[in-house]
Scaffold this motif. Structure first.
Motif, PDB file in Angstrom:
ATOM      1  N   UNK A  72       0.849  -1.194   0.000  1.00  0.00           N
ATOM      2  CA  UNK A  72       0.000   0.000   0.000  1.00  0.00           C
ATOM      3  C   UNK A  72       0.880   1.238   0.000  1.00  0.00           C
ATOM      4  N   UNK A  73       0.448   2.254  -0.745  1.00  0.00           N
ATOM      5  CA  UNK A  73       1.131   3.546  -0.789  1.00  0.00           C
ATOM      6  C   UNK A  73       0.110   4.648  -0.516  1.00  0.00           C
ATOM      7  N   UNK A  74       0.633   5.828  -0.260  1.00  0.00           N
ATOM      8  CA  UNK A  74      -0.220   7.008  -0.107  1.00  0.00           C
ATOM      9  C   UNK A  74      -0.330   7.685  -1.470  1.00  0.00           C
ATOM     10  N   UNK A  75      -1.518   8.158  -1.819  1.00  0.00           N
ATOM     11  CA  UNK A  75      -1.625   8.952  -3.043  1.00  0.00           C
ATOM     12  C   UNK A  75      -2.581  10.118  -2.793  1.00  0.00           C
ATOM     13  N   UNK A  76      -2.735  10.971  -3.797  1.00  0.00           N
ATOM     14  CA  UNK A  76      -3.620  12.130  -3.658  1.00  0.00           C
ATOM     15  C   UNK A  76      -4.533  12.218  -4.859  1.00  0.00           C
ATOM     16  N   UNK A  77      -5.792  12.509  -4.590  1.00  0.00           N
ATOM     17  CA  UNK A  77      -6.709  12.726  -5.699  1.00  0.00           C
ATOM     18  C   UNK A  77      -6.277  14.003  -6.418  1.00  0.00           C
TER      19      UNK A  77
END
Ligand code: 6PG
Length: 236
Positions: A163-168
């Motif tokens: 899992x990674x962090x992302x941004x809309x």
């Protein structure tokens, strides 16, 4: 790549309920990663009513989330919240089978790491390969994103993390989502794509293998070893 066409979105959902949830739950323990967004809502509603509700062996189903928006579970945007409302409240499933992502976590990097460890603890690994999920149930956004991998964040396809962090890209909302590499470690990948508003994009993806450079969904589709697209869009 197999495209399974149905006459409407209800038939799409009914067939996934039958083929993935009902059938597979009678074949032993299955790890299913589910997507959020609006498309799978109908599927969860169907699963929460007869005949599926009582005939699925829920004790064999482990639910993981493809991605989560970083909001509290009672927020209308929460992917877990949507599944809780439409499905979990209506069925009997062991609590330890629900592997949710805590979108409300203060430290979202730590939460991404915790979820990755939880997936790994349930994975099947041998010297040749590691399988994280039996099925990953994916969606495709109108911009060609899948999970929380957006077209401006193609590097998330190749991250070695689970899992990674992302941004809309428009709202800036933080997300915790599976990487492309993790999605591909599924025995089967199913895209559920409904609605004519996605027709042009789906046609483009299916007819142009170079769409893998532009659209994360296409990238996963062309790399997957066992891929099915369940759709009500006439692509033939
Ligand atoms: C999310 C998703 C996402 C979704 C697509 C399609 O949390 O937004 O998991 O990847 O599958 O955006 O969304 P719709 O079904 O709403 O079109």
């Amino acid at each position: 790549m197999i495209v399974k066409h149905f006459i409407n979105k209800k038939e799409v959902a009914l067939n996934i309920a039958q083929e993935v949830f009902l059938k597979m739950s009678h074949q032993g323990v299955k790890r299913i990663a589910i997507s959020g967004g609006s498309t799978p809502k109908l599927l969860f509603e169907i699963l929460s009513t007869a005949p599926f509700k009582n005939n699925i062996r829920w004790e064999n189903i482990h639910l993981f989330w493809v991605d989560e928006r970083c909001v509290s579970p009672d927020d209308a945007e929460s992917n877990y919240g949507m599944v809780a409302k439409t499905l979990l409240r209506h069925i009997v499933i062991p609590i330890e089978n629900i592997h949710r992502i805590r979108g409300e976590a203060e430290d979202i990097s730590a939460e991404a790491k915790r979820c990755s460890e939880e997936v790994l603890a349930n994975s099947k690994t041998n010297r040749q390969s590691s399988t994280l999920f039996d099925v990953a149930l994916m969606g495709m956004g109108e911009d060609g994103h899948t999970a929380s991998i957006f077209p401006d964040q193609m590097d998330l396809l190749n991250s070695k993390k689970i899992y990674e962090i992302s941004r809309h890209p428009q709202s800036g909302q933080s997300r915790i989502g599976l990487t492309g590499e993790a999605i591909l470690k599924s025995n089967k990948i199913i895209f559920m794509i409904t609605g004519n508003e996605k027709k042009d994009l789906l046609m483009q993806v299916l007819s142009d293998p170079t769409s893998t450079d532009r659209y994360p969904a296409a990238n996963i589709m062309y790399k997957a070893k066992d891929l099915e697209i369940y759709t009500d869009i006439a692509v033939g």
